[in-house]
Scaffold this motif. Structure first.
Motif, PDB file in Angstrom:
ATOM      1  N   ASP A  69       0.364  -1.204  -0.050  1.00  0.00           N
ATOM      2  CA  ASP A  69       0.147   0.145   0.485  1.00  0.00           C
ATOM      3  C   ASP A  69       1.040   1.518   0.046  1.00  0.00           C
ATOM      4  OD1 ASP A  69      -2.267  -1.877   0.505  1.00  0.00           O
ATOM      5  OD2 ASP A  69      -2.045  -1.799   2.756  1.00  0.00           O
ATOM      6  N   VAL A  70       1.997   1.144   0.943  1.00  0.00           N
ATOM      7  CA  VAL A  70       2.787   2.518   1.020  1.00  0.00           C
ATOM      8  C   VAL A  70       4.604   2.383   0.935  1.00  0.00           C
ATOM      9  CG1 VAL A  70       3.185   4.375   2.626  1.00  0.00           C
ATOM     10  CG2 VAL A  70       0.916   3.530   2.899  1.00  0.00           C
ATOM     11  N   LEU A  71       4.553   2.862   0.577  1.00  0.00           N
ATOM     12  CA  LEU A  71       6.200   3.017  -0.025  1.00  0.00           C
ATOM     13  C   LEU A  71       6.905   3.715   1.238  1.00  0.00           C
ATOM     14  CD1 LEU A  71       6.658   4.193  -3.554  1.00  0.00           C
ATOM     15  CD2 LEU A  71       6.650   2.108  -2.613  1.00  0.00           C
ATOM     16  N   PHE A  72       7.633   3.925   1.840  1.00  0.00           N
ATOM     17  CA  PHE A  72       7.985   4.897   3.038  1.00  0.00           C
ATOM     18  C   PHE A  72       9.545   4.553   2.540  1.00  0.00           C
ATOM     19  CE2 PHE A  72      10.682   4.099   7.280  1.00  0.00           C
ATOM     20  CZ  PHE A  72       9.786   5.453   7.846  1.00  0.00           C
ATOM     21  N   ALA A  82      11.423   7.912  -2.526  1.00  0.00           N
ATOM     22  CA  ALA A  82      10.049   6.804  -2.472  1.00  0.00           C
ATOM     23  C   ALA A  82       9.083   7.863  -2.991  1.00  0.00           C
ATOM     24  CB  ALA A  82       9.969   7.258  -0.927  1.00  0.00           C
ATOM     25  N   ALA A  83       9.512   9.108  -3.343  1.00  0.00           N
ATOM     26  CA  ALA A  83       8.275  10.014  -3.903  1.00  0.00           C
ATOM     27  C   ALA A  83       8.552   9.784  -5.248  1.00  0.00           C
ATOM     28  CB  ALA A  83       8.726  11.061  -3.128  1.00  0.00           C
ATOM     29  N   VAL A  84       9.339   9.356  -6.192  1.00  0.00           N
ATOM     30  CA  VAL A  84       9.638   9.752  -7.540  1.00  0.00           C
ATOM     31  C   VAL A  84       9.635   8.543  -7.902  1.00  0.00           C
ATOM     32  CG1 VAL A  84      11.287  11.293  -8.280  1.00  0.00           C
ATOM     33  CG2 VAL A  84      11.934   9.530  -7.562  1.00  0.00           C
ATOM     34  N   THR A  85       9.708   7.316  -7.291  1.00  0.00           N
ATOM     35  CA  THR A  85       8.738   5.788  -7.583  1.00  0.00           C
ATOM     36  C   THR A  85       7.181   5.763  -7.104  1.00  0.00           C
ATOM     37  OG1 THR A  85      11.051   5.386  -6.238  1.00  0.00           O
ATOM     38  CG2 THR A  85       9.098   3.294  -6.733  1.00  0.00           C
ATOM     39  N   CYS A  86       6.834   6.819  -6.251  1.00  0.00           N
ATOM     40  CA  CYS A  86       5.555   6.919  -6.125  1.00  0.00           C
ATOM     41  C   CYS A  86       4.595   7.555  -8.055  1.00  0.00           C
ATOM     42  CB  CYS A  86       5.099   7.677  -5.450  1.00  0.00           C
ATOM     43  SG  CYS A  86       3.179   7.618  -4.515  1.00  0.00           S
ATOM     44  N   VAL A  87       5.578   8.177  -8.149  1.00  0.00           N
ATOM     45  CA  VAL A  87       5.058   8.690  -9.601  1.00  0.00           C
ATOM     46  C   VAL A  87       5.160   8.154 -10.703  1.00  0.00           C
ATOM     47  CG1 VAL A  87       5.246  10.644 -11.452  1.00  0.00           C
ATOM     48  CG2 VAL A  87       5.989  11.065  -8.471  1.00  0.00           C
ATOM     49  N   LYS A  92       2.801   4.186 -14.685  1.00  0.00           N
ATOM     50  CA  LYS A  92       2.323   3.298 -15.041  1.00  0.00           C
ATOM     51  C   LYS A  92       0.703   2.533 -14.524  1.00  0.00           C
ATOM     52  CE  LYS A  92       7.490   0.992 -14.364  1.00  0.00           C
ATOM     53  NZ  LYS A  92       7.590  -0.600 -15.178  1.00  0.00           N
ATOM     54  N   GLY A  93      -0.002   3.212 -14.165  1.00  0.00           N
ATOM     55  CA  GLY A  93      -1.695   2.800 -13.661  1.00  0.00           C
ATOM     56  C   GLY A  93      -1.921   2.219 -12.367  1.00  0.00           C
ATOM     57  N   ILE A  94      -0.797   2.619 -11.528  1.00  0.00           N
ATOM     58  CA  ILE A  94      -0.616   1.794  -9.681  1.00  0.00           C
ATOM     59  C   ILE A  94      -0.583   2.690  -9.297  1.00  0.00           C
ATOM     60  CG2 ILE A  94       0.740   0.470  -8.313  1.00  0.00           C
ATOM     61  CD1 ILE A  94       2.430  -0.804 -10.908  1.00  0.00           C
ATOM     62  N   ASN A  95      -1.254   2.863  -8.579  1.00  0.00           N
ATOM     63  CA  ASN A  95      -1.861   3.732  -7.834  1.00  0.00           C
ATOM     64  C   ASN A  95      -1.327   3.447  -6.249  1.00  0.00           C
ATOM     65  OD1 ASN A  95      -1.744   6.806  -6.405  1.00  0.00           O
ATOM     66  ND2 ASN A  95      -4.344   6.794  -6.977  1.00  0.00           N
ATOM     67  N   LYS A  96      -0.639   3.898  -5.751  1.00  0.00           N
ATOM     68  CA  LYS A  96       0.265   3.420  -4.331  1.00  0.00           C
ATOM     69  C   LYS A  96       0.623   4.613  -3.811  1.00  0.00           C
ATOM     70  CE  LYS A  96      -0.143  -0.585  -5.183  1.00  0.00           C
ATOM     71  NZ  LYS A  96      -0.653  -1.336  -4.336  1.00  0.00           N
ATOM     72  N   ALA A  97       0.554   5.083  -2.038  1.00  0.00           N
ATOM     73  CA  ALA A  97       1.017   6.275  -1.595  1.00  0.00           C
ATOM     74  C   ALA A  97       2.603   6.155  -1.214  1.00  0.00           C
ATOM     75  CB  ALA A  97      -0.268   6.122  -0.331  1.00  0.00           C
ATOM     76  N   TYR A  98       2.732   6.925  -0.256  1.00  0.00           N
ATOM     77  CA  TYR A  98       4.895   7.118  -0.129  1.00  0.00           C
ATOM     78  C   TYR A  98       4.253   8.460   1.580  1.00  0.00           C
ATOM     79  CZ  TYR A  98       6.153  11.578  -0.554  1.00  0.00           C
ATOM     80  OH  TYR A  98       6.607  13.245  -0.771  1.00  0.00           O
ATOM     81  N   VAL A 124       3.604  -1.973   4.009  1.00  0.00           N
ATOM     82  CA  VAL A 124       4.994  -1.399   3.845  1.00  0.00           C
ATOM     83  C   VAL A 124       5.858  -1.986   2.886  1.00  0.00           C
ATOM     84  CG1 VAL A 124       6.162   0.616   4.497  1.00  0.00           C
ATOM     85  CG2 VAL A 124       4.079   0.220   5.482  1.00  0.00           C
ATOM     86  N   VAL A 125       6.531  -1.169   1.912  1.00  0.00           N
ATOM     87  CA  VAL A 125       7.504  -1.602   1.963  1.00  0.00           C
ATOM     88  C   VAL A 125       8.460   0.024   1.994  1.00  0.00           C
ATOM     89  CG1 VAL A 125       8.453  -1.778  -0.506  1.00  0.00           C
ATOM     90  CG2 VAL A 125       6.646  -2.901  -0.514  1.00  0.00           C
ATOM     91  N   ILE A 126       9.747   0.047   1.915  1.00  0.00           N
ATOM     92  CA  ILE A 126      10.503   0.298   2.418  1.00  0.00           C
ATOM     93  C   ILE A 126      11.652   0.797   0.556  1.00  0.00           C
ATOM     94  CG2 ILE A 126      12.579   1.571   4.002  1.00  0.00           C
ATOM     95  CD1 ILE A 126      11.639  -0.175   6.023  1.00  0.00           C
ATOM     96  N   ILE A 127      11.892   1.890   0.762  1.00  0.00           N
ATOM     97  CA  ILE A 127      12.936   2.710  -0.395  1.00  0.00           C
ATOM     98  C   ILE A 127      14.019   3.157   0.285  1.00  0.00           C
ATOM     99  CG2 ILE A 127      12.803   3.790  -2.406  1.00  0.00           C
ATOM    100  CD1 ILE A 127      10.311   1.617  -2.689  1.00  0.00           C
ATOM    101  N   ASP A 128      15.169   2.348  -0.297  1.00  0.00           N
ATOM    102  CA  ASP A 128      16.575   2.749   0.333  1.00  0.00           C
ATOM    103  C   ASP A 128      17.302   3.402  -0.512  1.00  0.00           C
ATOM    104  OD1 ASP A 128      17.986   3.364   2.394  1.00  0.00           O
ATOM    105  OD2 ASP A 128      18.251   1.242   3.020  1.00  0.00           O
ATOM    106  N   ASP A 129      18.079   3.856  -0.245  1.00  0.00           N
ATOM    107  CA  ASP A 129      19.606   4.173  -0.822  1.00  0.00           C
ATOM    108  C   ASP A 129      20.714   2.872  -0.851  1.00  0.00           C
ATOM    109  OD1 ASP A 129      21.220   4.760   1.672  1.00  0.00           O
ATOM    110  OD2 ASP A 129      20.982   6.589   0.832  1.00  0.00           O
TER     111      ASP A 129
END
Ligand code: OMP
Length: 220
Positions: A69-72, A82-87, A92-98, A124-129
């Motif tokens: 549901d959510v990218l953290f 996380a923000a640019v991945t959400c966009v 791609k037609g996949i609407n998630k939150a961050y 939640v998925v963590i988006i990390d560097d």
């Protein structure tokens, strides 16, 4: 387990070197390890590179994480990722939150340390560097776990340095096992070494990285 083609990885690594995102030299890491290379995701400020990064995160998620549901994005470097991945997912037609955390506690306005989509009760998925010894990712997981009912379902990291964590396995392997979730890299140090070897002219850097890996790395 990731979907990024070798050609994508090579182009990405080449651009990272050309823009100073990926540096060779002598760097003291957060863990105290002295490394002959450093990947600075904070320098992914070029629109095209950021867009390519977002697409890579999005397709890795699309292929490898069934339901979330959510990218953290942990502060600070995880926030734009996380923000640019959400966009990119939305494109791609996949609407998630961050969402992301603040490093400083705020005592006025809306208060709290989390900004964006609530994680409570969500997958939640963590988006990390970058993962090295695992301190940063464990801090991020602890923040997530403070949210009632928040469920960690995956971690995508931009660069897996493939270094030992607490034991002999890599940090990514340890975290995957401990929390029972996939830990997916976009690129790893193996990809970087392969690129440097193919490209040529980086013999000294490859030697230094291999010596470093003999000390801190896990088996290729
Ligand atoms: P660990 O907490 O030891 O896993 O280190 C990971 C963190 O160190 C990342 O979240 C980065 O803030 C930082 N880092 C990099 O950004 N790039 C690197 O190549 C290496 C590190 C590092 O200090 O280990």
């Amino acid at each position: 387990n990731t979907t990024m083609a070798a050609s994508f990885k090579d182009t990405f690594i080449e651009t990272a070197i050309n823009t100073g995102v990926l540096l060779f030299g002598e760097f003291t890491l957060k863990s105290g390890r002295k490394s002959p290379y450093f990947f600075n995701a904070g320098l992914l400020y070029d629109g095209q590179l950021l867009s390519a990064t977002a697409d890579a995160f999005a397709s890795t998620l699309q292929t490898n994480v069934a339901d979330f549901d959510v990218l953290f994005g942990p502060a600070y470097k995880g926030i734009p990722l996380a923000a640019v991945t959400c966009v990119a997912l939305a494109n791609k037609g996949i609407n998630k939150a961050y969402c992301y955390n603040r490093k400083e506690k705020k005592d006025h306005g809306e208060g709290g340390t989390l900004v964006g989509a609530p994680m409570a009760g969500k997958k939640v998925v963590i988006i990390d560097d970058v993962m090295t010894a695992g301190t940063a990712i464990r801090e991020a997981i602890a923040i997530l776990r403070e949210q009632p009912g928040a469920q960690l379902v995956g971690i995508v990291q931009l660069v897996d340095r493939r270094e030992r964590g607490k034991g002999d396995s890599s940090t990514a392997q340890e975290v995957a096992k401990e929390f029972g979730v996939p830990v997916l890299p976009i690129i790893s140090i193996n990809d970087i070494i392969a690129y440097l070897k193919t490209r040529g002219g980086y013999e000294d850097q490859v030697k230094a990285i291999e010596a470093y890996r003999a000390q801190y790395g896990v088996a290729a």
